[in-house]
Motif scaffolding. Structure first.
Motif, PDB file in Angstrom:
ATOM      1  N   LYS A 136       0.966  -1.173  -0.104  1.00  0.00           N
ATOM      2  CA  LYS A 136      -0.199  -0.038   0.070  1.00  0.00           C
ATOM      3  C   LYS A 136       0.844   1.181   0.037  1.00  0.00           C
ATOM      4  CE  LYS A 136      -3.690  -2.280   2.487  1.00  0.00           C
ATOM      5  NZ  LYS A 136      -4.422  -2.485   3.664  1.00  0.00           N
ATOM      6  N   ALA A 137       2.011   1.239   0.518  1.00  0.00           N
ATOM      7  CA  ALA A 137       2.972   2.251   0.862  1.00  0.00           C
ATOM      8  C   ALA A 137       3.485   2.696  -0.855  1.00  0.00           C
ATOM      9  CB  ALA A 137       4.236   2.121   1.583  1.00  0.00           C
ATOM     10  N   THR A 138       3.676   3.847  -1.131  1.00  0.00           N
ATOM     11  CA  THR A 138       4.215   4.723  -2.214  1.00  0.00           C
ATOM     12  C   THR A 138       5.584   4.919  -2.408  1.00  0.00           C
ATOM     13  OG1 THR A 138       3.219   6.776  -1.705  1.00  0.00           O
ATOM     14  CG2 THR A 138       1.915   5.425  -2.821  1.00  0.00           C
ATOM     15  N   THR A 139       6.408   4.782  -0.958  1.00  0.00           N
ATOM     16  CA  THR A 139       7.843   5.123  -0.939  1.00  0.00           C
ATOM     17  C   THR A 139       8.504   3.831  -0.798  1.00  0.00           C
ATOM     18  OG1 THR A 139       7.486   5.651   1.292  1.00  0.00           O
ATOM     19  CG2 THR A 139       7.263   7.656  -0.140  1.00  0.00           C
ATOM     20  N   GLU A 166      10.631   3.189   1.588  1.00  0.00           N
ATOM     21  CA  GLU A 166      11.008   2.826   2.969  1.00  0.00           C
ATOM     22  C   GLU A 166       9.885   1.901   3.689  1.00  0.00           C
ATOM     23  OE1 GLU A 166      10.945   5.948   1.859  1.00  0.00           O
ATOM     24  OE2 GLU A 166      12.933   5.923   1.173  1.00  0.00           O
ATOM     25  N   GLY A 167      10.414   1.224   4.847  1.00  0.00           N
ATOM     26  CA  GLY A 167       9.700   0.505   5.703  1.00  0.00           C
ATOM     27  C   GLY A 167       9.168  -1.000   5.134  1.00  0.00           C
ATOM     28  N   HIS A 213       8.577  -3.841  -5.446  1.00  0.00           N
ATOM     29  CA  HIS A 213       8.484  -3.815  -4.049  1.00  0.00           C
ATOM     30  C   HIS A 213       9.405  -4.862  -3.539  1.00  0.00           C
ATOM     31  CE1 HIS A 213       4.962  -1.922  -5.391  1.00  0.00           C
ATOM     32  NE2 HIS A 213       4.673  -1.301  -4.261  1.00  0.00           N
TER      33      HIS A 213
END
Length: 202
Positions: A31-34, A36-37, A84
């Motif tokens: 779901k993240a767009t960057t 990191e994490g 990803h």
């Protein structure tokens, strides 16, 4: 991206074949767009039980293994094309992944993001796993300039292939845009020397 220099490191051995990108980073975490994490969810379903407690028998949860090099079984990164997967491995502090075969799309995604995928022979891969089984702190040395990987304890060495352009980018810490910017003087010189020829409409 950071510049890739010669790397000597212990390894994390994951002797499983056909590891697909949904196992590397499950779809529910996309779901993240960057970038990191993602590392905290690398191999999430293999690393944790349903109650989020770590699985003691999974290699990433075994304190005796650490390092910047992930060594995996044949056919790593198959399945979907999600970028990803490379992000998750890199965010988990790995700089290199070694296998005897990589899915092409994963390999491209890795190189585009500064993660070096090294394809070695099945025999050399087996030798790495064997050395790590003897000594969990066994180290490998990756020399990108020479395109070699060495098992330090035995001196066994094997060469690997890499696209010359991607090699240059990794050594200089360039992504594709950085590379174009590095060629600004050449581009400007070309434009200044180019002979303009107007196009006719008939």
């Amino acid at each position: 991206m950071k510049k890739f220099e010669t790397l000597s490191s212990s390894v994390v051995p994951l002797s499983i074949e056909n590891i697909d990108t949904d196992q590397i980073i499950p779809a529910r975490f996309l779901k993240a767009t960057t970038r990191e994490g993602f590392g905290e969810n690398l191999f999430r379903d293999w690393r944790y039980n349903s109650d989020n407690t770590p699985k003691a028998d999974f290699v990433l949860n075994d304190a005796k293994y650490s390092g910047k090099i992930l060594v995996a079984g044949k056919n790593f990164g198959c399945g979907s094309s999600r970028e990803h997967a490379a992000w998750a491995i890199q965010d988990a502090s790995f700089d290199v992944v070694i296998s005897s075969f990589f899915a092409d799309i994963f390999k491209g995604n890795a190189l585009n993001n500064g993660l070096l995928p090294i394809q070695v022979s099945e025999e050399f891969l087996a030798a790495i796993f064997a050395q790590v089984a003897v000594d969990a702190n066994a180290t490998l040395t990756v020399d990108l300039e020479a395109q070699t990987v060495t098992i330090d304890a035995t001196g066994a060495k094997e060469s690997f292939e890499i696209n010359p352009y991607k090699k240059s980018c990794l050594i200089n810490g360039y992504d594709d845009i950085d590379f174009v910017r590095s060629q600004t003087d050449l581009i400007e010189a070309y434009e200044q020397n180019r002979v303009y020829q107007p196009k006719t409409l008939w």
